[in-house]
Design a protein around this motif. Structure first.
Motif, PDB file in Angstrom:
ATOM      1  N   ASP A 134       0.821  -1.099  -0.035  1.00 57.63           N
ATOM      2  CA  ASP A 134       0.098   0.232  -0.026  1.00 57.63           C
ATOM      3  C   ASP A 134       0.832   1.155  -0.052  1.00 57.63           C
ATOM      4  OD1 ASP A 134      -2.475  -1.247   0.175  1.00 57.63           O
ATOM      5  OD2 ASP A 134      -2.185  -1.772   2.433  1.00 57.63           O
TER       6      ASP A 134
ATOM      7  N   TYR B 220       4.407  11.248  -2.724  1.00 64.07           N
ATOM      8  CA  TYR B 220       4.062  12.308  -1.243  1.00 64.07           C
ATOM      9  C   TYR B 220       5.363  12.535  -1.002  1.00 64.07           C
ATOM     10  CZ  TYR B 220       2.620  14.313   2.963  1.00 64.07           C
ATOM     11  OH  TYR B 220       2.057  15.020   4.013  1.00 64.07           O
TER      12      TYR B 220
ATOM     13  N   SER C 134      -3.061   1.808  11.114  1.00 69.50           N
ATOM     14  CA  SER C 134      -3.766   1.084  10.187  1.00 69.50           C
ATOM     15  C   SER C 134      -3.230  -0.344   9.827  1.00 69.50           C
ATOM     16  CB  SER C 134      -3.568   1.931   9.007  1.00 69.50           C
ATOM     17  OG  SER C 134      -2.651   1.788   8.265  1.00 69.50           O
TER      18      SER C 134
ATOM     19  N   GLN D  35      -1.330  10.056   9.008  1.00 72.23           N
ATOM     20  CA  GLN D  35      -2.749  10.430   9.071  1.00 72.23           C
ATOM     21  C   GLN D  35      -3.222  11.187   7.961  1.00 72.23           C
ATOM     22  OE1 GLN D  35      -2.338  13.142  12.503  1.00 72.23           O
ATOM     23  NE2 GLN D  35      -3.610  11.688  13.975  1.00 72.23           N
ATOM     24  N   SER D  36      -2.524  12.111   7.387  1.00 68.48           N
ATOM     25  CA  SER D  36      -2.665  12.419   6.009  1.00 68.48           C
ATOM     26  C   SER D  36      -2.946  11.367   5.022  1.00 68.48           C
ATOM     27  CB  SER D  36      -1.963  13.518   5.516  1.00 68.48           C
ATOM     28  OG  SER D  36      -1.745  14.654   6.381  1.00 68.48           O
ATOM     29  N   LEU D  37      -2.041  10.656   4.935  1.00 65.58           N
ATOM     30  CA  LEU D  37      -1.783   9.365   3.762  1.00 65.58           C
ATOM     31  C   LEU D  37      -3.007   8.590   4.084  1.00 65.58           C
ATOM     32  CD1 LEU D  37       1.825   8.573   4.058  1.00 65.58           C
ATOM     33  CD2 LEU D  37       0.421   9.670   1.875  1.00 65.58           C
ATOM     34  N   LEU D  38      -3.457   8.527   5.237  1.00 69.02           N
ATOM     35  CA  LEU D  38      -4.840   7.461   5.668  1.00 69.02           C
ATOM     36  C   LEU D  38      -6.026   8.502   5.465  1.00 69.02           C
ATOM     37  CD1 LEU D  38      -3.093   5.581   8.612  1.00 69.02           C
ATOM     38  CD2 LEU D  38      -3.481   4.637   6.150  1.00 69.02           C
ATOM     39  N   GLY D  39      -5.854   9.597   4.909  1.00 66.35           N
ATOM     40  CA  GLY D  39      -7.509  10.342   4.938  1.00 66.35           C
ATOM     41  C   GLY D  39      -7.835  10.741   5.975  1.00 66.35           C
ATOM     42  N   GLU D  40      -7.030  10.956   7.386  1.00 68.29           N
ATOM     43  CA  GLU D  40      -7.520  11.433   8.550  1.00 68.29           C
ATOM     44  C   GLU D  40      -7.106  12.820   8.561  1.00 68.29           C
ATOM     45  OE1 GLU D  40      -5.921   8.691  11.616  1.00 68.29           O
ATOM     46  OE2 GLU D  40      -6.647   7.073  10.775  1.00 68.29           O
ATOM     47  N   THR D  41      -7.666  13.620   9.703  1.00 69.12           N
ATOM     48  CA  THR D  41      -7.407  14.848   9.781  1.00 69.12           C
ATOM     49  C   THR D  41      -5.931  14.833  10.512  1.00 69.12           C
ATOM     50  OG1 THR D  41      -9.670  15.553   9.797  1.00 69.12           O
ATOM     51  CG2 THR D  41      -7.985  17.065  10.767  1.00 69.12           C
TER      52      THR D  41
ATOM     53  N   CYS E 254       0.933   4.244  -2.807  1.00 65.55           N
ATOM     54  CA  CYS E 254       1.510   5.603  -2.684  1.00 65.55           C
ATOM     55  C   CYS E 254       2.953   5.295  -2.366  1.00 65.55           C
ATOM     56  CB  CYS E 254       0.722   6.336  -1.580  1.00 65.55           C
ATOM     57  SG  CYS E 254       1.428   7.895  -1.455  1.00 65.55           S
TER      58      CYS E 254
END
Length: 407
Positions: free
Chosen positions: A6, A350, A27, A372-378, A207
């Motif tokens: 991933d 990235y 994750s 967090q950004s890579l996982l779509g979290e804030t 990614c």
């Protein structure tokens, strides 16, 4: 080696290791970390590893406050009993001479306290109680951070790598990322990154995270990206020299770190193993075309200058003997702050580079926020100020003290 992950992270310094750990911690994603040699064999391993929250860029202070919490309780933060970062809580003093720097220091200390930093202005008498070796007659303003200190950069990085591996991260040492794999993006003429090429073959990835610091330009060039794309990184590399001096008495490990803004090269110094003082600079250093071709010799004029400056600030070191020296590369951006975010015009990549001498102290919080950004979290701290596009838009993160690693 698996042929797909991933996330594939290029660069096994403290930034790459922290990102890998936090991706695995947050994750179930599959993660691979690649390093051209042994992990921590690049710039991180030569870091002076000073940890302080004194910044004039607010987002830097926010990141370092979170990172300081990690350094102060490393085992708890990583959830691993067998790791250590070697943190020494020595405290941190910052000195400014008369004039504008003194005013900027006073203003900045107030702003930092508003952000939650444990910092305050102190007078000469209190500073001498904290650090009796100092000569302070030419100093007009002093800041004090009691919670700050320094750590072991190798132990810290290995701690992150160990904790990452126990959470399933695949770590490949002596496996350089030679090129980024590029493919047309949705049938257009633009490219997207689909993986990496290593000596063992191609590895696909959802990614790719580039955390190779001073080697970022080289990775772009070797991947066949245009000269314009390489130049758009706005990345320069320089060589920094670190010296250690022995004085008339042993320099104890818990003596506070000192940042001296009264001298042009923004010298800093801290205790080092063997009862000596470690001395570095906060300026640009020597321009460097290729971080793999870095002269290891310390210039005589720099040795003489630093000996004179350290002797003036601490009379016990007047005429001190040079006990060691080493060099390391800095990856420097126009505003001396890192680039963090998706690569413009290159989906699937990235970027994490340009730490300009303060990546180590930011690494715990940056690793978590990037993950967090890579996982779509804030993310805990908004990384938007560090976006790559800021150079195009002239939205630079300029510090109060001018260019240098104190931003």
């Amino acid at each position: 080696m698996k042929r797909g992950y991933d996330f594939a992270i290029a660069g096994g310094g403290v930034i790459g290791a922290s990102i890998a750990f936090h991706l695995a911690e947050l994750s179930d994603a599959s993660v691979a970390l690649f390093d051209r040699g042994e992990v921590c064999g690049g710039g991180t391993g030569r870091s002076c590893a000073v940890i302080r929250s004194h910044y004039s860029v607010a987002s830097n202070t926010r990141l370092t406050l979170r990172s300081l919490e990690v350094f102060r309780d490393f085992r708890e933060a990583l959830g691993e009993d067998g790791v250590a970062c070697g943190f020494v809580n020595s405290g941190y003093l910052i000195l400014a001479g008369p004039g504008s720097f003194a005013d900027r220091l006073a203003d900045n200390l107030a702003r930092q306290r508003e952000l939650g930093a444990d910092t305050s202005p102190i007078g000469r008498a209190e500073a001498r109680e904290l650090h009796p070796w100092l000569e302070l007659e030419d100093v007009a303003a002093i800041g004090w951070e009691p919670a700050s200190g320094y750590a072991d950069p190798v132990a810290t990085t290995l701690g992150y790598v160990t904790a990452a591996q126990r959470r399933g991260v695949a770590v490949f040492e002596h496996t350089p990322v030679e090129r980024l794999c590029l493919a047309p993006d949705g049938g257009t003429s633009a490219n997207r990154v689909t993986g990496v090429t290593t000596p063992g073959g191609t590895v696909e990835a959802g990614c790719v995270v580039s955390a190779v610091g001073p080697w970022t330009r080289g990775l772009y060039a070797e991947s066949g990206l245009s000269d314009d794309a390489v130049e758009a990184l706005r990345l320069q590399v320089s060589r920094h020299v670190v010296l250690t001096f022995g004085g008339s008495s042993e320099y104890g490990p818990e003596i506070p770190i000192v940042k001296d803004l009264t001298v042009n090269n923004k010298m800093y110094f801290r205790p080092a193993d063997g009862g000596v003082v470690l001395v570095g600079t906060g300026d640009f250093g020597d321009p460097l075309e290729d971080p793999d071709r870095m002269t290891a010799t310390a210039p005589r004029d720099l040795v003489s200058l630093q000996r004179t400056q350290i002797g003036a600030r601490m009379p016990a070191f007047e005429g001190a003997r040079l006990t060691d020296s080493w060099v390391g590369p800095y990856d420097i951006t126009p505003d001396w702050n890192p680039v963090l975010g998706p690569a413009p015009d290159l989906p699937g990549l990235y970027l994490a580079y340009g730490f300009s001498g303060h990546g180590f102290k930011l690494a715990p919080a940056i690793g978590r926020c990037v993950a967090q950004s890579l996982l779509g979290e804030t993310p805990d701290v908004d990384l938007a100020p560090y976006r790559p596009e800021r150079f195009r838009k002239e939205a630079l993160l300029l510090g109060a003290y001018g260019v240098g690693s104190i931003s």
